[in-house]
Design an enzyme around this catalytic site. Structure first.
Site, PDB file in Angstrom:
ATOM      1  N   CYS A  68       0.865  -1.174   0.000  1.00 28.38           N
ATOM      2  CA  CYS A  68       0.000   0.000   0.000  1.00 28.38           C
ATOM      3  C   CYS A  68       0.907   1.230   0.000  1.00 28.38           C
ATOM      4  O   CYS A  68       2.134   1.104  -0.056  1.00 28.38           O
ATOM      5  CB  CYS A  68      -0.998   0.006   1.151  1.00 28.38           C
ATOM      6  SG  CYS A  68      -0.375   0.399   2.794  1.00 28.38           S
ATOM      7  N   GLY A  69       0.333   2.399   0.041  1.00 29.85           N
ATOM      8  CA  GLY A  69       1.125   3.613  -0.056  1.00 29.85           C
ATOM      9  C   GLY A  69       2.194   3.730   1.010  1.00 29.85           C
ATOM     10  O   GLY A  69       3.370   3.890   0.712  1.00 29.85           O
ATOM     11  N   HIS A 101      14.840 -12.239  13.201  1.00 34.33           N
ATOM     12  CA  HIS A 101      14.603 -11.984  14.619  1.00 34.33           C
ATOM     13  C   HIS A 101      13.138 -12.063  15.029  1.00 34.33           C
ATOM     14  O   HIS A 101      12.850 -12.298  16.203  1.00 34.33           O
ATOM     15  CB  HIS A 101      15.137 -10.599  15.002  1.00 34.33           C
ATOM     16  CG  HIS A 101      16.622 -10.508  14.940  1.00 34.33           C
ATOM     17  ND1 HIS A 101      17.310  -9.398  15.362  1.00 34.33           N
ATOM     18  CD2 HIS A 101      17.570 -11.378  14.498  1.00 34.33           C
ATOM     19  CE1 HIS A 101      18.615  -9.582  15.184  1.00 34.33           C
ATOM     20  NE2 HIS A 101      18.790 -10.788  14.660  1.00 34.33           N
TER      21      HIS A 101
END
Length: 146
Positions: A68-69, A101
């Site tokens: 997404c943006g 991690h």
């Protein structure tokens, strides 16, 4: 890399990079489950995030890619699922560390802040990194709310 299937989804802002990432995955002989969107028409990102998260959570897909943006909306939505550890990644190092991690199983890309080449490099780093376990497994085991 043992990934065989990846679910992918995006909103209209992420759409310009989706086919690029799909081609990258297919070239690696990875099956892609495409949950859309398929145009630049404005849509609501949760409609495309939940199917990706469901596929990863239930084992239909090994991992997921969301775009997404800013990457924030898709990451926040995906992380509502108990079995999901979606990581917002804007560099290769962050993507690798998210896997190593945090045992992240969905990479979220902020399309408005990275280039197509960076997107490919981030996805590659995410796919090739392995969870290190050990002290990280203890921490990851404390994430889920039960």
């Amino acid at each position: 890399m043992n990934t065989k299937t990846i679910a992918i989804g995006c909103d209209h802002a992420g759409f310009p990079f989706k086919d690029l990432i799909k081609k990258l995955l297919i070239a690696k002989d990875i099956k892609v489950i495409d949950h859309g969107t398929n145009s630049l028409d404005s849509v609501d990102y949760p409609d495309f995030v939940h199917p990706v998260a469901n596929d990863v959570e239930n084992g239909t897909a090994d991992m997921g890619v969301l775009l997404c943006g800013s990457g924030n909306g898709v990451a926040i939505t995906a992380n509502k699922h108990q079995g999901i550890r979606a990581a917002l990644c804007w560099t290769e190092e962050i993507a690798a560390l998210a896997r190593q991690h945090n045992d992240a199983n969905i990479v979220c890309l902020p399309v408005r802040f990275i280039t197509p080449n960076q997107a490919e490099a981030i996805v590659n780093a995410f796919l090739h990194a392995e969870f290190e376990g050990g002290r990280h497994a203890t921490r990851v085991g404390k994430i889920a709310c039960v």
